[in-house]
Design a protein around this motif. Structure first.
Motif, PDB file in Angstrom:
ATOM      1  N   LYS A   1       0.699  -1.168  -0.099  1.00 52.86           N
ATOM      2  CA  LYS A   1      -0.060   0.134  -0.054  1.00 52.86           C
ATOM      3  C   LYS A   1       0.950   1.263   0.060  1.00 52.86           C
ATOM      4  N   ASN A   2       0.137   2.367  -0.490  1.00 50.10           N
ATOM      5  CA  ASN A   2       1.058   3.634  -0.567  1.00 50.10           C
ATOM      6  C   ASN A   2       0.920   4.464   0.427  1.00 50.10           C
ATOM      7  N   SER A   3       1.948   5.106   1.281  1.00 49.81           N
ATOM      8  CA  SER A   3       1.628   5.855   2.233  1.00 49.81           C
ATOM      9  C   SER A   3       2.633   7.071   2.244  1.00 49.81           C
ATOM     10  N   LYS A   4       2.013   8.132   1.846  1.00 46.75           N
ATOM     11  CA  LYS A   4       2.653   9.579   1.538  1.00 46.75           C
ATOM     12  C   LYS A   4       3.889   9.298   0.689  1.00 46.75           C
TER      13      LYS A   4
ATOM     14  N   ASN B   1       5.239   6.565  -0.260  1.00 47.65           N
ATOM     15  CA  ASN B   1       6.452   5.416  -0.143  1.00 47.65           C
ATOM     16  C   ASN B   1       5.293   4.269  -0.038  1.00 47.65           C
ATOM     17  N   ASN B   2       5.975   2.984   0.079  1.00 44.75           N
ATOM     18  CA  ASN B   2       5.122   1.711  -0.168  1.00 44.75           C
ATOM     19  C   ASN B   2       5.444   1.142   1.350  1.00 44.75           C
ATOM     20  N   VAL B   3       4.507   0.642   1.988  1.00 52.18           N
ATOM     21  CA  VAL B   3       4.531   0.039   3.215  1.00 52.18           C
ATOM     22  C   VAL B   3       3.977  -1.146   3.633  1.00 52.18           C
TER      23      VAL B   3
ATOM     24  N   THR C   1       4.386   0.667  10.824  1.00 54.92           N
ATOM     25  CA  THR C   1       5.298   1.773  10.158  1.00 54.92           C
ATOM     26  C   THR C   1       4.958   2.878  10.461  1.00 54.92           C
TER      27      THR C   1
ATOM     28  N   GLU D   1       7.681   9.666   7.999  1.00 60.38           N
ATOM     29  CA  GLU D   1       7.684  11.348   7.839  1.00 60.38           C
ATOM     30  C   GLU D   1       8.445  11.851   7.121  1.00 60.38           C
TER      31      GLU D   1
END
Length: 261
Positions: free
Chosen positions: A188-191, A193-195, A199, A202
């Motif tokens: 999944k994408n988070s800001k 990034n892929n995480v 996690t 920032e």
């Protein structure tokens, strides 16, 4: 050898186990066309993937003369091993190269003939095994002959030399889940990034982070791979993920690191 013992017209299908494929019907249709080429032309058929980026982790196949088929199929002009980034960019721009997926289809007897031509020592090993298949000597002979065989990939040993190579330009969605960067494309994408897992990121961009139970915090960095596997934490440059095998080999040379592999 076992297939030929059962059926002298046997077709072999070789598929890597760590690939992601979408559109099952189109995938099966591609394999059926490969089977047809293998039968009618006695060819060694591989499945090519239309490149979408200058990938340095894959081999490349240059398309030659087009042959008949509902899905675009070609004689192979040449195989190219994993290129550096500059060469990969040139290959992408040319538009005549496909990624080598490592999927192959051929008649077992056609493949054996090419082995006889280009890997004669291995051919003799295989024939020795063939003679003792389904006898009480089979297990011993297989063990003996395998110890004599020089390990070589099919690409180096046969596909780069044969004049009977064909490639089908696949149209299904494909990815090789062989690196952390490749696996990261499915997280999944988070800001930006892929995480995965527990996690917190920032002021970071283009990172891939695999967390487990404990919290992994990534702050103020970019283009990193971070993997928490419990007893080992890996932090590496995203652009160096093809070098993980080198790292593992280095660790094997240190006795106190062996338990962590």
């Amino acid at each position: 050898m076992k297939l030929l013992k059962k059926d002298n017209e046997a077709i072999m299908l070789i598929l890597p186990s760590d690939h992601y494929i979408e559109n099952e019907k189109l995938f099966i249709d591609t394999l059926l066309q490969a089977k047809e080429i293998a039968e009618k032309r006695r060819g060694l058929v591989t499945i090519g993937i239309n490149p979408t980026r200058p990938e340095t982790g894959y081999g490349y196949i240059e398309m030659g003369e087009r042959i008949n088929g509902d899905i675009a199929s070609f004689r192979v002009e040449r195989f190219l091993e994993k290129p550096n980034s500059e060469v990969a960019k040139d290959l992408l721009l040319k538009g005549t190269y496909l990624w080598n997926s490592g999927m192959f289809v051929w008649r077992a007897d056609a493949f054996l003939r090419e082995m006889q031509k280009y890997l004669p020592k291995m051919y003799k090993n295989m024939m020795a095994i063939y003679q003792d298949l389904e006898t009480e000597r089979e297990e011993r002979t297989v063990k003996e002959q395998y110890e004599l065989i020089d390990g070589i990939s099919v690409d180096f040993g046969i596909m780069q030399k044969t004049r009977k190579a064909y490639v089908i330009k696949s149209e299904f969605l494909w990815d090789d889940i062989g690196t952390f960067a490749a696996l990261g494309r499915f997280l999944k994408n988070s800001k930006g990034n892929n995480v995965k897992g527990n996690t917190f990121l920032e002021s970071s961009e283009n990172c891939i982070v695999f967390g487990e139970d404990r919290l992994v915090i990534v702050f103020g960095v970019k283009d990193l791979i971070v993997v928490d596997s419990g007893d080992v934490v890996l932090v590496m440059d995203k652009n160096k993920d093809q070098e993980i095998k080198y790292l593992v080999n280095q660790l094997k040379n240190e006795a106190d690191k062996e338990p962590f592999l």
